[in-house]
Design an enzyme around this catalytic site. Structure first.
Site, PDB file in Angstrom:
ATOM      1  N   GLY A  46       0.832  -1.200   0.000  1.00 38.94           N
ATOM      2  CA  GLY A  46       0.000   0.000   0.000  1.00 38.94           C
ATOM      3  C   GLY A  46       0.863   1.244   0.000  1.00 38.94           C
ATOM      4  O   GLY A  46       2.039   1.192   0.388  1.00 38.94           O
ATOM      5  N   GLN A  51       3.089   9.925   1.565  1.00 42.04           N
ATOM      6  CA  GLN A  51       4.387   9.245   1.446  1.00 42.04           C
ATOM      7  C   GLN A  51       5.141   9.652   0.183  1.00 42.04           C
ATOM      8  O   GLN A  51       6.332   9.371   0.067  1.00 42.04           O
ATOM      9  CB  GLN A  51       4.198   7.722   1.438  1.00 42.04           C
ATOM     10  CG  GLN A  51       3.665   7.183   2.752  1.00 42.04           C
ATOM     11  CD  GLN A  51       3.552   5.671   2.682  1.00 42.04           C
ATOM     12  OE1 GLN A  51       2.535   5.145   2.244  1.00 42.04           O
ATOM     13  NE2 GLN A  51       4.591   4.981   3.095  1.00 42.04           N
ATOM     14  N   CYS A  96       6.593  -0.498   6.507  1.00 42.83           N
ATOM     15  CA  CYS A  96       6.119   0.714   5.840  1.00 42.83           C
ATOM     16  C   CYS A  96       7.237   1.237   4.961  1.00 42.83           C
ATOM     17  O   CYS A  96       8.392   1.274   5.388  1.00 42.83           O
ATOM     18  CB  CYS A  96       5.741   1.750   6.895  1.00 42.83           C
ATOM     19  SG  CYS A  96       5.202   3.316   6.198  1.00 42.83           S
ATOM     20  N   LEU A  97       6.907   1.636   3.736  1.00 39.96           N
ATOM     21  CA  LEU A  97       7.935   2.135   2.817  1.00 39.96           C
ATOM     22  C   LEU A  97       8.593   3.409   3.340  1.00 39.96           C
ATOM     23  O   LEU A  97       9.700   3.739   2.930  1.00 39.96           O
ATOM     24  CB  LEU A  97       7.324   2.382   1.427  1.00 39.96           C
ATOM     25  CG  LEU A  97       6.796   1.131   0.710  1.00 39.96           C
ATOM     26  CD1 LEU A  97       6.131   1.509  -0.604  1.00 39.96           C
ATOM     27  CD2 LEU A  97       7.904   0.116   0.481  1.00 39.96           C
ATOM     28  N   HIS A 138      -3.722   0.762   7.912  1.00 38.01           N
ATOM     29  CA  HIS A 138      -2.370   1.335   7.885  1.00 38.01           C
ATOM     30  C   HIS A 138      -2.334   2.566   6.970  1.00 38.01           C
ATOM     31  O   HIS A 138      -1.811   3.614   7.351  1.00 38.01           O
ATOM     32  CB  HIS A 138      -1.397   0.247   7.413  1.00 38.01           C
ATOM     33  CG  HIS A 138       0.025   0.697   7.259  1.00 38.01           C
ATOM     34  ND1 HIS A 138       1.062   0.129   7.970  1.00 38.01           N
ATOM     35  CD2 HIS A 138       0.596   1.643   6.462  1.00 38.01           C
ATOM     36  CE1 HIS A 138       2.191   0.723   7.626  1.00 38.01           C
ATOM     37  NE2 HIS A 138       1.937   1.643   6.701  1.00 38.01           N
ATOM     38  N   GLU A 139      -2.927   2.438   5.778  1.00 39.67           N
ATOM     39  CA  GLU A 139      -2.846   3.543   4.806  1.00 39.67           C
ATOM     40  C   GLU A 139      -3.748   4.707   5.213  1.00 39.67           C
ATOM     41  O   GLU A 139      -3.379   5.868   5.035  1.00 39.67           O
ATOM     42  CB  GLU A 139      -3.201   3.056   3.400  1.00 39.67           C
ATOM     43  CG  GLU A 139      -2.300   1.955   2.831  1.00 39.67           C
ATOM     44  CD  GLU A 139      -0.815   2.247   2.946  1.00 39.67           C
ATOM     45  OE1 GLU A 139      -0.409   3.424   2.882  1.00 39.67           O
ATOM     46  OE2 GLU A 139      -0.044   1.278   3.125  1.00 39.67           O
ATOM     47  N   HIS A 142      -2.035   6.885   7.577  1.00 44.82           N
ATOM     48  CA  HIS A 142      -1.099   7.833   6.946  1.00 44.82           C
ATOM     49  C   HIS A 142      -1.799   9.159   6.629  1.00 44.82           C
ATOM     50  O   HIS A 142      -1.179  10.218   6.707  1.00 44.82           O
ATOM     51  CB  HIS A 142      -0.553   7.262   5.631  1.00 44.82           C
ATOM     52  CG  HIS A 142       0.669   6.403   5.783  1.00 44.82           C
ATOM     53  ND1 HIS A 142       1.858   6.867   6.304  1.00 44.82           N
ATOM     54  CD2 HIS A 142       0.894   5.108   5.473  1.00 44.82           C
ATOM     55  CE1 HIS A 142       2.760   5.891   6.290  1.00 44.82           C
ATOM     56  NE2 HIS A 142       2.204   4.807   5.791  1.00 44.82           N
TER      57      HIS A 142
HETATM   58 NI    NI Z   1       3.078   2.953   5.549  1.00 46.95          NI
END
Ligand code: NI
Length: 174
Positions: A46, A51, A96-97, A138-139, A142
């Site tokens: 995701g 991000q 997480c990226l 999770h997304e 963000h």
């Molecule tokens: Ni993330």
């Protein structure tokens, strides 16, 4: 399509509350396409617009397993909102990226229902469990300036951040 740079912890944009999208138009669709390409290139499940440095309420998700022969299942969610969640919770390891190469166990709702607009601006709703439920929570976090490391104990967070800093020092010294 174009690959976008991924902003990493502790960049301040990751702490901002993203703004709602008023209209799904061509430029927004291009951003969704670019986000998907960026996510696939980074082998993420995701990605949320903050991000890639854009404080808008947009996420892309794909929970398919291409290594197991599954075809891509891209999901584009504009203004996603959790409208219902189960009482039951579950703890799974997440990464997480924006927090590269780290993982920690996070407790999330087992099931969620999300209202959103799709790639064409159509209003939709989906109910999800398993990996998709985790990815959605999770997304959407963000978009509210919350990272998964904000949902673990302070001690675990401190250890994880130290490991991240060590990794960055090693990369700089290469
Ligand atoms: Ni993330």
């Amino acid at each position: 399509m174009a690959k976008l740079p991924i902003f990493e912890y502790p960049h301040p944009i990751l702490k901002q509350i993203a703004s709602r999208v008023e209209k799904v138009d061509g430029s927004l669709q291009k951003l969704l396409d670019d986000m998907l390409e960026t996510m696939y290139a980074a082998q993420g499940v995701g990605l949320a617009a903050p991000q890639v440095g854009i404080s808008k309420r947009i996420i892309v998700i794909d929970t398919a397993h291409p290594d197991e022969g599954e075809s891509p299942r891209p999901l584009y969610l504009v203004n996603p909102e959790i409208v219902w969640h189960s009482q039951e919770e579950s703890s799974q390891f997440e990464g997480c990226l924006s927090v590269p190469e780290q993982r920690a166990e996070v407790t999330r709702y087992l099931e969620v229902r999300v209202h959103y607009q799709d790639y064409n601006g159509e209003e939709r709703e989906m109910t999800a469990d398993g990996l998709l439920s985790i990815a959605l929570q999770h997304e959407i976090d963000h978009l509210d300036g919350i990272l998964y490391i904000d949902r673990i104990s302070r001690l675990k967070r401190q250890i994880l951040i130290k490991k991240l800093q060590k990794l960055r020092r090693e990369e700089e010294n290469q």
